[in-house]
Design a protein around this motif. Structure first.
Motif, PDB file in Angstrom:
ATOM      1  N   TRP A  62       1.114  13.272  -9.966  1.00 54.07           N
ATOM      2  CA  TRP A  62       0.444  14.283  -8.836  1.00 54.07           C
ATOM      3  C   TRP A  62      -0.751  13.387  -9.297  1.00 54.07           C
ATOM      4  N   TYR A  63      -1.408  13.934  -7.495  1.00 53.02           N
ATOM      5  CA  TYR A  63      -2.203  13.217  -6.998  1.00 53.02           C
ATOM      6  C   TYR A  63      -2.397  11.752  -7.403  1.00 53.02           C
ATOM      7  N   ASN A  64      -1.645  10.972  -7.397  1.00 54.04           N
ATOM      8  CA  ASN A  64      -2.029   9.390  -7.247  1.00 54.04           C
ATOM      9  C   ASN A  64      -1.719   8.523  -6.435  1.00 54.04           C
ATOM     10  N   GLY A  65      -2.647   8.316  -5.644  1.00 57.39           N
ATOM     11  CA  GLY A  65      -2.950   7.319  -4.057  1.00 57.39           C
ATOM     12  C   GLY A  65      -1.837   6.521  -4.196  1.00 57.39           C
ATOM     13  N   ILE A  66      -1.563   6.537  -3.079  1.00 52.09           N
ATOM     14  CA  ILE A  66      -0.936   4.848  -2.629  1.00 52.09           C
ATOM     15  C   ILE A  66      -1.263   4.421  -1.211  1.00 52.09           C
ATOM     16  N   SER A  67      -2.052   3.031  -1.543  1.00 57.00           N
ATOM     17  CA  SER A  67      -2.471   2.770  -0.088  1.00 57.00           C
ATOM     18  C   SER A  67      -2.005   1.252   0.127  1.00 57.00           C
ATOM     19  N   MET A  84       3.611  14.069  -5.650  1.00 63.30           N
ATOM     20  CA  MET A  84       3.363  14.864  -5.283  1.00 63.30           C
ATOM     21  C   MET A  84       1.649  15.191  -4.643  1.00 63.30           C
ATOM     22  N   GLY A  85       1.515  15.908  -4.093  1.00 63.98           N
ATOM     23  CA  GLY A  85      -0.639  15.596  -3.860  1.00 63.98           C
ATOM     24  C   GLY A  85      -0.366  14.271  -3.345  1.00 63.98           C
ATOM     25  N   MET A  86      -0.744  14.434  -2.190  1.00 68.95           N
ATOM     26  CA  MET A  86      -1.461  12.594  -0.941  1.00 68.95           C
ATOM     27  C   MET A  86      -2.285  12.693  -0.535  1.00 68.95           C
ATOM     28  N   SER A  87      -3.476  12.285  -0.148  1.00 67.08           N
ATOM     29  CA  SER A  87      -4.255  12.067   0.740  1.00 67.08           C
ATOM     30  C   SER A  87      -3.612  11.907   2.216  1.00 67.08           C
ATOM     31  N   ASP A  88      -4.529  12.532   2.718  1.00 67.05           N
ATOM     32  CA  ASP A  88      -3.591  12.872   4.605  1.00 67.05           C
ATOM     33  C   ASP A  88      -3.609  11.898   5.230  1.00 67.05           C
ATOM     34  N   THR A  89      -4.330  10.859   4.856  1.00 67.12           N
ATOM     35  CA  THR A  89      -3.719   9.783   5.624  1.00 67.12           C
ATOM     36  C   THR A  89      -3.037   8.597   5.706  1.00 67.12           C
ATOM     37  N   GLY A 290     -12.193   9.850 -18.799  1.00 65.23           N
ATOM     38  CA  GLY A 290     -11.980  10.723 -17.220  1.00 65.23           C
ATOM     39  C   GLY A 290     -11.262   9.510 -16.075  1.00 65.23           C
ATOM     40  N   GLY A 291     -11.252  10.640 -15.120  1.00 64.17           N
ATOM     41  CA  GLY A 291     -10.454  10.194 -14.184  1.00 64.17           C
ATOM     42  C   GLY A 291     -10.208  10.792 -13.081  1.00 64.17           C
ATOM     43  N   GLY A 292      -9.608  10.758 -12.084  1.00 66.12           N
ATOM     44  CA  GLY A 292      -8.700  11.376 -10.935  1.00 66.12           C
ATOM     45  C   GLY A 292      -7.398  10.825 -10.873  1.00 66.12           C
ATOM     46  N   SER A 293      -7.417   9.830 -11.028  1.00 64.11           N
ATOM     47  CA  SER A 293      -6.243   9.426 -11.158  1.00 64.11           C
ATOM     48  C   SER A 293      -6.142   8.434 -11.981  1.00 64.11           C
ATOM     49  N   VAL A 294      -5.196   7.853 -13.004  1.00 65.29           N
ATOM     50  CA  VAL A 294      -5.739   8.017 -14.762  1.00 65.29           C
ATOM     51  C   VAL A 294      -4.406   6.334 -14.237  1.00 65.29           C
ATOM     52  N   LEU A 295      -3.086   6.953 -13.546  1.00 67.84           N
ATOM     53  CA  LEU A 295      -2.285   5.295 -13.828  1.00 67.84           C
ATOM     54  C   LEU A 295      -2.896   4.076 -13.029  1.00 67.84           C
TER      55      LEU A 295
END
Length: 413
Positions: A62-67, A84-89, A290-295
């Motif tokens: 859940w919400y782990n951005g990939i770039s 699941m959950g991702m930046s729209d870019t 804390g963190g918004g993307s732990v992995l």
């Protein structure tokens, strides 16, 4: 006076007495299920993407951005195959190039209905906790109706739908009327719920105060969700959310971070109780780590405070991936012992027993009894480099050091 027949058998008739038939292990009853990998053949997108492959088990984050490819490969090395959950870019190409999947809406114009690795529609999160039942139903119906053809529909709910906090009719409509796969997020180890006083458990499958913060509570979540899911006579895959660090609300109070052992136990107890997918809650919103993307933090930050938990994610996911062809078979309805939570599978001439202590007991030694018809003198304990002896009656004993300890046995039939 009537004639009374003696309850005995003449000696010369004994040869005609046959022993009670032994039920072959393969003829044991099976637990109800939605169909395993074949379930996904109903959905063109999931079927075309290979979700019907018995070696595939959905492990989402859940919400782990990939770039970048390097980020996706790091996630895959930790067992993640779905997002699941991702930046729209985020470009669609990064999913296809790395063989991972997206469940959600159209992020941007690079996504089309032909995008092979876009398999499902995520309707919404925790609608039962944010809307009245009537408004929630209208909201979900609108979202479900707008889902493109061929995509499966998925939603996540709160503990409301598996408890007496919500009328059964409302909860069952949420669970059954809009989705093709469903989950509940209830982070037993790290949210304040278990510490509330007075402790009042209102879940459909009771969770005791003594064993509230144990892996068994995650399995009870699955049991309760299945009760609601089965109310309409149809079954869908049930997935389980597990916090990969902390599931507590950002406003606190901070309770604890899940430990590495607890994380593995929560995942495995969910699978023992028939979870068909795992979703990792990837934010840590309270506490000192804390963190918004732990992995992702574990990838880029040396000495990251959640590194041990992310290594546990990698370990348990690798075991799920290795055993996916076994996990994806229909379980047999058979209890292997008292004060145990077990799952029995059979594949290619072997029985597999997934086991933990149950939620009514404390850790320690447990006695197992194999089904009749299995003749073996030992059971291999997978991932532990050991065996346990099995006696002539099909019994063996093993020890569970902690409430989150799990053992997986492989026995030749």
């Amino acid at each position: 006076m009537g004639l009374v027949l003696a309850a005995c058998t003449a000696p010369d008739d004994r040869s005609r007495i046959e022993a009670a038939p032994v039920v072959a292990i393969q003829d044991l009853p099976k637990v109800p299920w939605e169909g395993g990998p074949d379930y996904w053949k109903k959905f063109a997108k999931a079927d075309g993407a290979g979700w019907d492959d018995p070696s595939f088990f959905p492990i989402a984050i859940w919400y782990n951005g990939i770039s970048s490819d390097a980020e996706v490969q790091y996630d895959k090395d930790h067992g993640i195959n779905t997002y699941m959950g991702m930046s729209d870019t985020t470009p669609y190409s990064i999913f296809e190039a790395n063989g991972v999947f997206w469940i959600g809406g159209k992020l941007n114009d690079t996504f089309t209905e032909q995008s092979r690795n876009w398999v499902g529609s995520f309707l919404d999160d925790e609608v039962d906790g944010r809307f009245t039942p009537e408004a929630g139903r209208q909201h979900l119906q609108a979202l479900a109706s707008s889902t493109p053809q061929g995509f499966f529909k998925y939603a996540n709910f709160t503990q409301m739908v598996i408890s007496h906090y919500m009328p059964a009719a409302d909860a069952q409509q949420f669970v059954n009327n809009y989705t093709d796969a469903v989950s509940v997020d209830m982070y037993w180890y790290t949210i304040p719920y278990c510490g509330l006083r007075p402790y009042t458990n209102a879940h459909l499958v009771a969770v005791s105060e003594q064993n509230c913060r144990t892996a068994s509570s995650y399995g009870k979540t699955m049991k309760a969700l299945r009760m609601q899911d089965a109310a309409d006579g149809k079954l869908q895959p049930l997935w389980q959310f597990v916090e990969n660090l902390n599931g507590g609300p950002g406003e606190g109070p901070f309770v604890a971070n899940i430990t590495a052992g607890q994380l593995q136990g929560a995942v495995m107890n969910s699978i023992i109780n028939e979870a068909r997918g795992i979703v990792y809650f990837n934010q840590s919103l309270s506490g000192p780590c804390g963190g918004g993307s732990v992995l992702r933090l574990s990838q880029v930050m040396t000495g990251f405070c959640g590194a041990e938990q992310m290594e546990a994610v990698k370990t348990v996911n690798s075991r799920i991936r290795e055993l996916a062809p076994v996990i994806n078979t229909q379980s047999y309805d058979f209890s292997l012992g008292n004060q145990l939570d077990t799952m029995l599978k059979i594949r290619e001439g072997y029985a597999y027993i997934f086991s933990m202590v149950d939620g009514s007991s404390t850790p320690g030694a447990r006695n197992f009894k194999l089904p009749d018809g299995i003749t073996t003198n030992q059971a291999e304990v997978l991932f532990e480099n050991r065996t346990v002896p099995v006696d002539a009656a099909g019994s063996f004993t093993d020890t569970f050091e902690s409430e989150y300890t799990y053992h997986i046995y492989k026995v030749k039939l």
